[in-house]
Structures are given as structure tokens and as C-alpha cells.
Write a protein that holds these residues in place. Structure first.
Motif, PDB file in Angstrom:
ATOM      1  N   GLN A  29       0.833  -1.160   0.067  1.00 50.09           N
ATOM      2  CA  GLN A  29      -0.190  -0.070   0.045  1.00 50.09           C
ATOM      3  C   GLN A  29       0.877   1.150   0.014  1.00 50.09           C
ATOM      4  O   GLN A  29       0.334   2.379  -0.370  1.00 50.09           O
ATOM      5  N   LEU A  30       2.106   1.100   0.382  1.00 52.22           N
ATOM      6  CA  LEU A  30       3.076   2.287   0.431  1.00 52.22           C
ATOM      7  C   LEU A  30       3.673   2.208  -0.889  1.00 52.22           C
ATOM      8  O   LEU A  30       4.513   3.288  -0.980  1.00 52.22           O
ATOM      9  N   GLY A  31       3.407   1.430  -1.790  1.00 49.25           N
ATOM     10  CA  GLY A  31       4.173   1.678  -3.216  1.00 49.25           C
ATOM     11  C   GLY A  31       5.156   0.615  -3.269  1.00 49.25           C
ATOM     12  O   GLY A  31       5.982   0.894  -4.389  1.00 49.25           O
ATOM     13  N   TYR A  32       5.491  -0.515  -2.468  1.00 47.07           N
ATOM     14  CA  TYR A  32       6.813  -1.298  -2.854  1.00 47.07           C
ATOM     15  C   TYR A  32       6.082  -2.674  -3.072  1.00 47.07           C
ATOM     16  O   TYR A  32       5.152  -3.308  -2.570  1.00 47.07           O
ATOM     17  N   LYS A  33       6.969  -3.221  -3.842  1.00 49.30           N
ATOM     18  CA  LYS A  33       6.564  -4.654  -4.536  1.00 49.30           C
ATOM     19  C   LYS A  33       7.297  -5.539  -3.563  1.00 49.30           C
ATOM     20  O   LYS A  33       8.424  -5.197  -2.775  1.00 49.30           O
ATOM     21  N   TYR A  77      -3.303  -3.841  15.312  1.00 52.03           N
ATOM     22  CA  TYR A  77      -3.801  -4.729  14.145  1.00 52.03           C
ATOM     23  C   TYR A  77      -4.171  -6.057  14.687  1.00 52.03           C
ATOM     24  O   TYR A  77      -4.549  -6.973  13.971  1.00 52.03           O
ATOM     25  N   LEU A  78      -3.807  -6.482  16.039  1.00 45.83           N
ATOM     26  CA  LEU A  78      -4.227  -7.736  16.422  1.00 45.83           C
ATOM     27  C   LEU A  78      -4.099  -7.452  18.201  1.00 45.83           C
ATOM     28  O   LEU A  78      -3.340  -6.649  18.760  1.00 45.83           O
ATOM     29  N   LEU A  79      -5.353  -7.974  18.603  1.00 45.58           N
ATOM     30  CA  LEU A  79      -5.585  -8.058  20.067  1.00 45.58           C
ATOM     31  C   LEU A  79      -5.252  -9.668  20.513  1.00 45.58           C
ATOM     32  O   LEU A  79      -5.866 -10.350  20.279  1.00 45.58           O
ATOM     33  N   ALA A  80      -4.303  -9.656  21.397  1.00 46.94           N
ATOM     34  CA  ALA A  80      -3.780 -11.183  21.805  1.00 46.94           C
ATOM     35  C   ALA A  80      -3.923 -10.974  23.234  1.00 46.94           C
ATOM     36  O   ALA A  80      -4.069 -10.024  23.931  1.00 46.94           O
ATOM     37  N   HIS A  81      -3.913 -12.225  23.861  1.00 45.12           N
ATOM     38  CA  HIS A  81      -3.980 -12.357  25.314  1.00 45.12           C
ATOM     39  C   HIS A  81      -3.059 -13.398  25.934  1.00 45.12           C
ATOM     40  O   HIS A  81      -2.794 -14.343  25.053  1.00 45.12           O
ATOM     41  N   GLN A  82      -2.442 -13.217  27.004  1.00 46.33           N
ATOM     42  CA  GLN A  82      -1.826 -14.115  27.652  1.00 46.33           C
ATOM     43  C   GLN A  82      -2.680 -15.617  27.834  1.00 46.33           C
ATOM     44  O   GLN A  82      -3.871 -15.397  28.303  1.00 46.33           O
ATOM     45  N   ASP A  83      -2.059 -16.750  27.501  1.00 47.30           N
ATOM     46  CA  ASP A  83      -2.759 -17.870  27.549  1.00 47.30           C
ATOM     47  C   ASP A  83      -1.927 -18.979  27.970  1.00 47.30           C
ATOM     48  O   ASP A  83      -0.883 -18.786  28.171  1.00 47.30           O
ATOM     49  N   ASN A 138      -1.841   3.275   9.001  1.00 46.83           N
ATOM     50  CA  ASN A 138      -3.074   3.042   9.464  1.00 46.83           C
ATOM     51  C   ASN A 138      -4.400   2.768   8.450  1.00 46.83           C
ATOM     52  O   ASN A 138      -5.200   1.889   8.329  1.00 46.83           O
ATOM     53  N   THR A 139      -4.028   3.678   7.125  1.00 42.95           N
ATOM     54  CA  THR A 139      -4.982   3.703   6.218  1.00 42.95           C
ATOM     55  C   THR A 139      -4.893   2.203   5.617  1.00 42.95           C
ATOM     56  O   THR A 139      -5.967   1.361   5.085  1.00 42.95           O
ATOM     57  N   ALA A 140      -3.438   1.592   5.390  1.00 48.29           N
ATOM     58  CA  ALA A 140      -3.323   0.232   4.877  1.00 48.29           C
ATOM     59  C   ALA A 140      -3.926  -0.632   5.755  1.00 48.29           C
ATOM     60  O   ALA A 140      -4.562  -1.737   5.194  1.00 48.29           O
ATOM     61  N   LEU A 141      -3.857  -0.463   7.061  1.00 46.15           N
ATOM     62  CA  LEU A 141      -4.524  -1.544   7.836  1.00 46.15           C
ATOM     63  C   LEU A 141      -5.886  -1.729   7.914  1.00 46.15           C
ATOM     64  O   LEU A 141      -6.600  -2.663   7.732  1.00 46.15           O
ATOM     65  N   GLU A 142      -6.495  -0.492   7.628  1.00 41.63           N
ATOM     66  CA  GLU A 142      -8.019  -0.414   7.481  1.00 41.63           C
ATOM     67  C   GLU A 142      -8.476  -1.108   6.229  1.00 41.63           C
ATOM     68  O   GLU A 142      -9.447  -1.938   6.211  1.00 41.63           O
ATOM     69  N   LYS A 143      -7.786  -1.122   5.224  1.00 36.92           N
ATOM     70  CA  LYS A 143      -7.946  -1.632   3.972  1.00 36.92           C
ATOM     71  C   LYS A 143      -7.836  -3.115   4.065  1.00 36.92           C
ATOM     72  O   LYS A 143      -8.548  -3.697   3.502  1.00 36.92           O
ATOM     73  N   MET A 144      -6.588  -3.512   4.643  1.00 39.07           N
ATOM     74  CA  MET A 144      -6.513  -4.985   4.862  1.00 39.07           C
ATOM     75  C   MET A 144      -7.691  -5.697   5.527  1.00 39.07           C
ATOM     76  O   MET A 144      -7.893  -6.721   5.071  1.00 39.07           O
ATOM     77  N   VAL A 145      -8.399  -5.055   6.529  1.00 36.46           N
ATOM     78  CA  VAL A 145      -9.333  -5.541   7.235  1.00 36.46           C
ATOM     79  C   VAL A 145     -10.794  -5.739   6.417  1.00 36.46           C
ATOM     80  O   VAL A 145     -11.248  -6.553   6.194  1.00 36.46           O
ATOM     81  N   SER A 146     -10.883  -4.454   5.747  1.00 35.07           N
ATOM     82  CA  SER A 146     -12.127  -4.502   4.741  1.00 35.07           C
ATOM     83  C   SER A 146     -12.264  -5.362   3.647  1.00 35.07           C
ATOM     84  O   SER A 146     -13.187  -5.487   3.046  1.00 35.07           O
TER      85      SER A 146
END
Length: 278
Positions: free
Chosen positions: A73-77, A123-129, A240-248
Motif C-alpha cells: 500500500q506504500l508503493g513497494y513490491k 492490528y491484533l488483540l492477543a491475550h496471555q494464555d 493506518n490507512t493500509a491496515l483499515e483496507k487490509m481488514v475491509s
């Protein structure tokens, strides 16, 4: 006089042209695929399912997939990405020195870290388990009383359980999670504790498939963010814009299923940008 004015005007025009050319050149070098440059991204090299350097030199894991998507999304292959190993103790310094553009490496967002770096995400909510054998009857942290609990040397995860939940747990500290998992397989320990995402990544390896299960406890909240050099708000906003697109567009869930699915990892929904769960 008229000649002088023409000459002065020409000089100004020449100066502006040179300046514009220089600026255009700088922008091109930072524009990713169009400029032919590279981007250096910090990851872990030793966490299966998250950030792992494979024997053939390639990289795999959820953090790697997220970083690759963001870089695109930042323009890199993909062939313009250089993954750099950034161990936990050196993440802030690597960003400050400019060794990497950003870091995606199970990097939990904390108030202390935000004093030194800026974060995109989470971009991820993890928990101790807990990770236990598939046929284990350990289902809650108090079941660890009298059991052997493993974590890595210097980690606070096992100590927290011992101090607050299961004071009779028998702590075992190994040099790495690979050793803990091997100990769980052999019966040398009864459970391993750290972030559920890390545990799921190890358990999803082919050699361990079907042998372990996550207890499904939520002993802490770990908001994974992408670390960026302090003050670089432009890059934070772009990520942040890229992460939102990755989710959507579904790419986020696809990456979760691919990297953690074999361990029956019940992930949280993708967190909203800026929403830190305490």
C-alpha cells in the motif's frame, strides 16, 4: 537595465527549475516501486506463525503478511522489501537509528513504549494464555497448582501466574519457546504460557498439529501495533490507512486463518485503529 532584468529573471527561473528537479528526485526515491528503492521492515526471525525466517531464506507468518500488505500500500513490491531481524530489546533503538522504516514484531503498545516510538494500529488483540496437550484436563489457571509451567527466561508471564493465580505452580524457565514446546511434547512440562498468538503459531507447525490446544484464557490484553520512528506521523497515518483496507478487503482474516488456524486459535475481531484495550 533591461538586460540586467532579463538576466536576473532567467537566473531565478533556473534556480526554481533546479530546485524542482531536486525535489522531484527526492520524492521519486521515496515512492517505492516507481523509484526502484527498497524498504527495510523489522520482524522477528524465530516465531513460527508470526515472524519466521525459513531455511530457504524466505519469510512467513502473520506479522510478515501484515508488513508485506502495508508495504504494498506504500508503493513497494515484494522484491523491494528487506526484512531485518529486530529482537525485542533493540526495537526502539532500531527505529531511532533509522535501521528500519517500521516494525511489525509482536510489538505490544504500552504507555512506556509510546514515549520512545509512535505506533500505527493496533492490528491484533492477543491475550496471555496457556498451551497444553490436546488431552490435558488443565482448563483454567488455578489448575496449574502442582503442575510444571514453562516460559522463557526473563518473561513475566509465568511469574504473573505464580504470584497472583497459582502460587503452587512449579515454574520452569527455558531459553526459548521452542524448548518449552518440546518440553510440553515430551511431558517435561504440563503447560506453556505467553501470548496466545505466539502459542498458536508454534502449535500450528506441521510437526505439532493436533497435539496441543489453547486453554482459551484471557490473562492479559496485548495490543500489537506497528512501531514507527517517533514523530513520523505521515508514515503512521499511511500505515493506518493500509491496515483499515487490509481488514475491509478480507486480507486480514485470511492471514489470521492461514497462520493460526491449525491451532484452533479463536482470534478477536480486528481491532479498530487507535482502540487500545487495557
Amino acid at each position: 537595465m533591461k538586460l540586467r532584468k532579463v538576466t536576473a529573471a532567467s537566473a531565478v527561473a533556473l534556480t526554481l527549475a533546479v530546485t524542482a528537479t531536486a525535489c522531484g528526485s527526492d520524492n521519486k526515491n521515496d515512492s517505492g516501486s516507481s523509484g526502484g528503492g527498497k524498504i527495510k521492515i523489522g520482524i522477528k526471525y524465530d516465531q513460527p506463525g508470526l515472524g519466521l525466517k525459513e531455511p530457504n531464506g524466505s519469510f512467513s507468518g502473520f506479522d510478515v503478511d501484515v508488513a508485506t500488505y502495508v508495504a504494498k500500500q506504500l508503493g513497494y513490491k515484494p522484491n523491494q522489501i528487506e526484512f531485518v531481524e529486530t529482537k525485542s530489546a533493540d526495537r526502539e533503538n532500531a527505529l531511532a537509528r533509522g535501521d528500519v522504516k517500521f516494525i511489525a514484531a509482536t510489538y505490544s503498545i504500552t504507555d512506556e513504549r509510546k514515549q520512545k516510538v509512535d505506533f500505527a494500529g493496533p492490528y491484533l488483540l492477543a491475550h496471555q494464555d496457556l498451551l497444553v496437550k490436546a488431552n490435558s484436563n488443565i482448563s483454567k489457571a488455578t489448575d496449574l497448582n502442582g503442575k510444571k509451567l514453562c516460559s522463557v527466561t526473563g518473561s513475566t508471564s509465568a511469574q504473573n501466574i505464580h504470584d497472583t493465580i497459582a502460587p503452587k505452580a512449579n515454574l520452569r524457565e527455558y531459553s526459548g519457546y521452542s524448548e518449552c514446546i518440546a518440553g510440553l511434547q515430551s511431558g517435561a512440562v504440563d503447560a506453556v504460557t505467553t501470548d496466545d498468538s505466539i502459542l498458536a503459531g508454534f502449535a500450528a507447525q506441521d510437526k505439532y498439529k493436533g497435539q496441543f490446544k489453547l486453554a482459551g484464557l484471557k490473562l492479559s490484553n496485548e495490543n500489537y501495533g506497528i512501531g514507527v520512528k517517533k514523530g513520523d506521523t505521515t508514515t503512521v497515518n499511511k500505515i493506518n490507512t493500509a491496515l483499515e483496507k487490509m481488514v475491509s478487503d478480507g486480507s486480514w482474516q485470511k492471514a489470521v486463518s492461514k497462520n493460526f488456524g491449525p491451532a484452533n486459535y479463536k482470534n478477536e475481531q480486528a481491532p479498530k485503529i487507535g482502540n487500545i484495550v487495557k
